[in-house]
Design a protein around this motif. Structure first.
Motif, mmCIF file in Angstrom:
data_model
loop_
_atom_site.group_PDB
_atom_site.id
_atom_site.type_symbol
_atom_site.label_atom_id
_atom_site.label_comp_id
_atom_site.label_asym_id
_atom_site.label_seq_id
_atom_site.Cartn_x
_atom_site.Cartn_y
_atom_site.Cartn_z
ATOM 1 N N ILE A 264 -23.184 -3.996 -42.059
ATOM 2 C CA ILE A 264 -23.120 -4.753 -41.113
ATOM 3 C C ILE A 264 -23.244 -3.902 -39.917
ATOM 4 O O ILE A 264 -22.379 -2.950 -39.610
ATOM 5 C CB ILE A 264 -22.045 -5.622 -41.001
ATOM 6 C CG1 ILE A 264 -21.986 -6.605 -42.201
ATOM 7 C CG2 ILE A 264 -21.892 -6.593 -39.772
ATOM 8 C CD1 ILE A 264 -20.779 -7.275 -42.352
ATOM 9 N N SER A 265 -24.236 -3.921 -38.883
ATOM 10 C CA SER A 265 -24.216 -3.403 -37.656
ATOM 11 C C SER A 265 -24.480 -4.140 -36.367
ATOM 12 O O SER A 265 -24.882 -5.464 -36.705
ATOM 13 C CB SER A 265 -25.613 -2.498 -37.909
ATOM 14 O OG SER A 265 -25.582 -1.727 -39.097
ATOM 15 N N SER B 143 -22.716 -13.302 -34.857
ATOM 16 C CA SER B 143 -21.221 -12.505 -35.036
ATOM 17 C C SER B 143 -21.012 -12.247 -36.569
ATOM 18 O O SER B 143 -21.707 -12.944 -37.536
ATOM 19 C CB SER B 143 -20.129 -13.339 -34.662
ATOM 20 O OG SER B 143 -20.328 -14.640 -35.256
ATOM 21 N N VAL B 144 -20.195 -11.212 -36.748
ATOM 22 C CA VAL B 144 -19.737 -10.917 -38.097
ATOM 23 C C VAL B 144 -19.145 -12.250 -38.665
ATOM 24 O O VAL B 144 -19.271 -12.525 -39.844
ATOM 25 C CB VAL B 144 -18.647 -10.126 -38.316
ATOM 26 C CG1 VAL B 144 -17.871 -9.840 -39.513
ATOM 27 C CG2 VAL B 144 -19.300 -8.742 -37.638
ATOM 28 N N ALA B 145 -18.143 -13.059 -37.944
ATOM 29 C CA ALA B 145 -17.775 -14.329 -38.418
ATOM 30 C C ALA B 145 -18.858 -15.340 -38.724
ATOM 31 O O ALA B 145 -18.506 -15.888 -39.867
ATOM 32 C CB ALA B 145 -16.880 -14.921 -37.296
ATOM 33 N N SER B 146 -19.829 -15.347 -38.142
ATOM 34 C CA SER B 146 -20.852 -16.306 -38.378
ATOM 35 C C SER B 146 -21.519 -16.212 -39.731
ATOM 36 O O SER B 146 -21.765 -16.811 -40.680
ATOM 37 C CB SER B 146 -21.947 -16.398 -37.435
ATOM 38 O OG SER B 146 -23.129 -17.204 -37.758
ATOM 39 N N SER C 1 -20.954 -18.400 -43.220
ATOM 40 C CA SER C 1 -22.189 -18.831 -44.043
ATOM 41 C C SER C 1 -22.456 -18.420 -45.139
ATOM 42 O O SER C 1 -22.821 -19.051 -46.050
ATOM 43 C CB SER C 1 -23.375 -18.793 -43.078
ATOM 44 O OG SER C 1 -23.633 -17.366 -42.873
ATOM 45 N N PHE C 2 -22.221 -17.161 -45.441
ATOM 46 C CA PHE C 2 -22.653 -16.237 -46.718
ATOM 47 C C PHE C 2 -21.365 -16.716 -47.858
ATOM 48 O O PHE C 2 -21.908 -16.751 -48.871
ATOM 49 C CB PHE C 2 -22.541 -14.988 -46.178
ATOM 50 C CG PHE C 2 -23.238 -14.052 -47.436
ATOM 51 C CD1 PHE C 2 -24.650 -13.884 -47.549
ATOM 52 C CD2 PHE C 2 -22.446 -13.551 -48.580
ATOM 53 C CE1 PHE C 2 -25.306 -13.035 -48.445
ATOM 54 C CE2 PHE C 2 -23.120 -12.663 -49.458
ATOM 55 C CZ PHE C 2 -24.368 -12.406 -49.200
ATOM 56 N N ALA C 3 -20.169 -16.625 -47.477
ATOM 57 C CA ALA C 3 -19.064 -16.848 -48.587
ATOM 58 C C ALA C 3 -19.457 -17.819 -49.392
ATOM 59 O O ALA C 3 -19.218 -17.752 -50.856
ATOM 60 C CB ALA C 3 -17.623 -17.115 -47.905
ATOM 61 N N PRO C 4 -19.700 -19.150 -48.891
ATOM 62 C CA PRO C 4 -19.704 -20.210 -50.008
ATOM 63 C C PRO C 4 -20.987 -20.079 -50.925
ATOM 64 O O PRO C 4 -20.909 -20.803 -52.053
ATOM 65 C CB PRO C 4 -20.066 -21.585 -49.173
ATOM 66 C CG PRO C 4 -19.790 -21.118 -47.633
ATOM 67 C CD PRO C 4 -19.932 -19.487 -47.798
ATOM 68 N N ILE D 131 -25.513 -9.281 -34.509
ATOM 69 C CA ILE D 131 -25.207 -8.264 -35.747
ATOM 70 C C ILE D 131 -26.460 -8.363 -36.609
ATOM 71 O O ILE D 131 -27.179 -9.245 -36.636
ATOM 72 C CB ILE D 131 -23.940 -8.475 -36.295
ATOM 73 C CG1 ILE D 131 -24.099 -9.857 -36.981
ATOM 74 C CG2 ILE D 131 -22.871 -8.330 -35.389
ATOM 75 C CD1 ILE D 131 -23.365 -9.778 -38.616
ATOM 76 N N LYS D 132 -26.736 -7.275 -37.412
ATOM 77 C CA LYS D 132 -27.650 -7.234 -38.320
ATOM 78 C C LYS D 132 -26.717 -6.764 -39.675
ATOM 79 O O LYS D 132 -26.079 -5.864 -39.818
ATOM 80 C CB LYS D 132 -28.763 -6.250 -38.077
ATOM 81 C CG LYS D 132 -29.788 -6.136 -39.269
ATOM 82 C CD LYS D 132 -30.557 -4.870 -38.810
ATOM 83 C CE LYS D 132 -31.433 -4.915 -37.658
ATOM 84 N NZ LYS D 132 -32.369 -3.872 -37.609
ATOM 85 N N VAL D 133 -27.307 -7.563 -40.731
ATOM 86 C CA VAL D 133 -26.617 -7.356 -41.990
ATOM 87 C C VAL D 133 -27.673 -6.645 -42.769
ATOM 88 O O VAL D 133 -28.779 -7.498 -43.086
ATOM 89 C CB VAL D 133 -26.203 -8.638 -42.664
ATOM 90 C CG1 VAL D 133 -25.936 -8.457 -44.223
ATOM 91 C CG2 VAL D 133 -25.133 -9.091 -41.918
#
Length: 104
Positions: free
Chosen positions: A98-99, A67-70, A74-77, A2-4
């Motif tokens: 997110i694509s 993945s979106v989960a990854s 990793s981003f949330a913290p 995915i690409k953010v």
């Protein structure tokens, strides 16, 4: 994969410090996300469709993840730290998309 994409809308009133974003903000993100981040690109808008027209976005950062989960894990913290740094380089908030990357 995915690409953010984080896209910063452009206008006559937008302030955006490309040097700070490139040399401070993005390296902070790379370090914070670690191995979850699979790729990072920065685009800086230089023109729109018509001659003399502003680019729709002053800058776009593309971050790649498995993945979106990854991305979310990793981003949330670090989300608050990333958001607090925006005032150091811009007076606009980025739009996030997110694509799914589809190879042709």
């Amino acid at each position: 994969m995915i690409k953010v994409s984080v896209m910063y809308p452009n206008s006559e009133r937008v302030k955006f410090d490309t040097d700070y974003y490139k040399n401070s903000h993005l390296p902070m993100i790379q370090e914070s996300l670690g191995d979850a981040l699979k790729g990072l690109e920065l685009e800086v808008g230089i023109a729109g469709r018509a001659p003399g027209e502003l680019a729709p976005y002053v800058a776009i950062a593309h971050l790649k993840f498995d993945s979106v989960a990854s991305f979310q894990e990793s981003f949330a913290p670090h989300q608050e730290k990333f958001a607090a740094d925006v005032e150091n380089y811009s007076n606009v908030q980025g739009e996030l998309q997110i694509s799914e990357i589809i190879a042709l």
